[in-house]
Design an enzyme around this catalytic site. Structure first.
Site, PDB file in Angstrom:
ATOM      1  N   GLN A  83       0.842  -1.197   0.000  1.00 39.03           N
ATOM      2  CA  GLN A  83       0.000   0.000   0.000  1.00 39.03           C
ATOM      3  C   GLN A  83       0.879   1.250   0.000  1.00 39.03           C
ATOM      4  O   GLN A  83       1.232   1.775   1.047  1.00 39.03           O
ATOM      5  CB  GLN A  83      -0.954   0.021   1.200  1.00 39.03           C
ATOM      6  CG  GLN A  83      -1.933   1.158   1.072  1.00 39.03           C
ATOM      7  CD  GLN A  83      -3.029   1.118   2.102  1.00 39.03           C
ATOM      8  OE1 GLN A  83      -3.104   0.229   2.938  1.00 39.03           O
ATOM      9  NE2 GLN A  83      -3.891   2.110   2.052  1.00 39.03           N
ATOM     10  N   PHE A  84       1.211   1.720  -1.197  1.00 40.35           N
ATOM     11  CA  PHE A  84       2.084   2.883  -1.330  1.00 40.35           C
ATOM     12  C   PHE A  84       1.470   4.145  -0.736  1.00 40.35           C
ATOM     13  O   PHE A  84       2.177   5.082  -0.382  1.00 40.35           O
ATOM     14  CB  PHE A  84       2.482   3.111  -2.797  1.00 40.35           C
ATOM     15  CG  PHE A  84       1.441   3.810  -3.620  1.00 40.35           C
ATOM     16  CD1 PHE A  84       1.476   5.186  -3.776  1.00 40.35           C
ATOM     17  CD2 PHE A  84       0.426   3.097  -4.229  1.00 40.35           C
ATOM     18  CE1 PHE A  84       0.515   5.837  -4.536  1.00 40.35           C
ATOM     19  CE2 PHE A  84      -0.535   3.732  -4.985  1.00 40.35           C
ATOM     20  CZ  PHE A  84      -0.493   5.112  -5.144  1.00 40.35           C
ATOM     21  N   THR A  85       0.148   4.185  -0.572  1.00 45.35           N
ATOM     22  CA  THR A  85      -0.491   5.399  -0.065  1.00 45.35           C
ATOM     23  C   THR A  85      -0.138   5.687   1.389  1.00 45.35           C
ATOM     24  O   THR A  85      -0.405   6.790   1.872  1.00 45.35           O
ATOM     25  CB  THR A  85      -2.023   5.342  -0.233  1.00 45.35           C
ATOM     26  OG1 THR A  85      -2.538   4.244   0.518  1.00 45.35           O
ATOM     27  CG2 THR A  85      -2.410   5.226  -1.701  1.00 45.35           C
TER      28      THR A  85
END
Length: 157
Positions: free
Chosen positions: A78-80
């Site tokens: 989850q890069f966010t």
């Protein structure tokens, strides 16, 4: 590297309506590689989360790790998590690792987790995923491992 750990009674991740990974009791781990991260940060993050005592013992105290209870790990990229919301209303993700680096570090993290822990399920890197969970507690803990600063060698005088 950074992560958000959620102690769960059960969790699953779906991609295109199909279940990609599922666990019973254990940890849902949202994982994000940041710029400058290496395999060393991934290893330290995994070591920490495997030993983190956030599961209850017989006295109701958080004294057990996911390894102690034989729980599962559901690892979801989850890069966010690297969002910077300080300016304006649209988050910036410039601190997230470049996609190739993020994939390499996530794959390393998953491979090492599978080598060290008996039950590991995953999502799929860069896929649109729907994550379903029953948060236990709720217990949700952010965990971040900073890159170690490089040693400075001073010249002899």
């Amino acid at each position: 590297m950074m992560s958000v750990l959620q102690r769960v009674r059960e969790a699953r991740v779906e991609i295109d309506g199909e279940t990609a990974g599922r666990i019973g009791a254990g940890l849902l781990v949202l994982v994000c590689a940041e710029r400058g991260d290496t395999e060393a940060e991934a290893d330290r993050l995994l070591d920490k989360l495997l030993k983190l005592r956030i599961f209850q013992d017989e006295a109701g105290k958080m004294n057990r790790s996911v390894q102690d209870i034989g729980g599962g790990l559901l690892l979801v990229s989850q890069f966010t998590l690297a969002a910077d919301t300080r300016g304006g209303n649209r988050p910036s993700f410039t601190q997230a690792a470049a996609p190739d680096d993020g994939r390499r570090l996530y794959d390393h993290f998953v491979a090492r987790a599978r080598a060290l822990h008996p039950e590991v399920a995953t999502g799929r890197f860069a896929a649109e995923m729907q994550v379903h969970l029953v948060n236990d507690g709720p217990v949700t803990i952010p965990l971040r491992i900073e890159p170690k600063p490089e040693a400075v060698v001073l010249p002899k005088t």
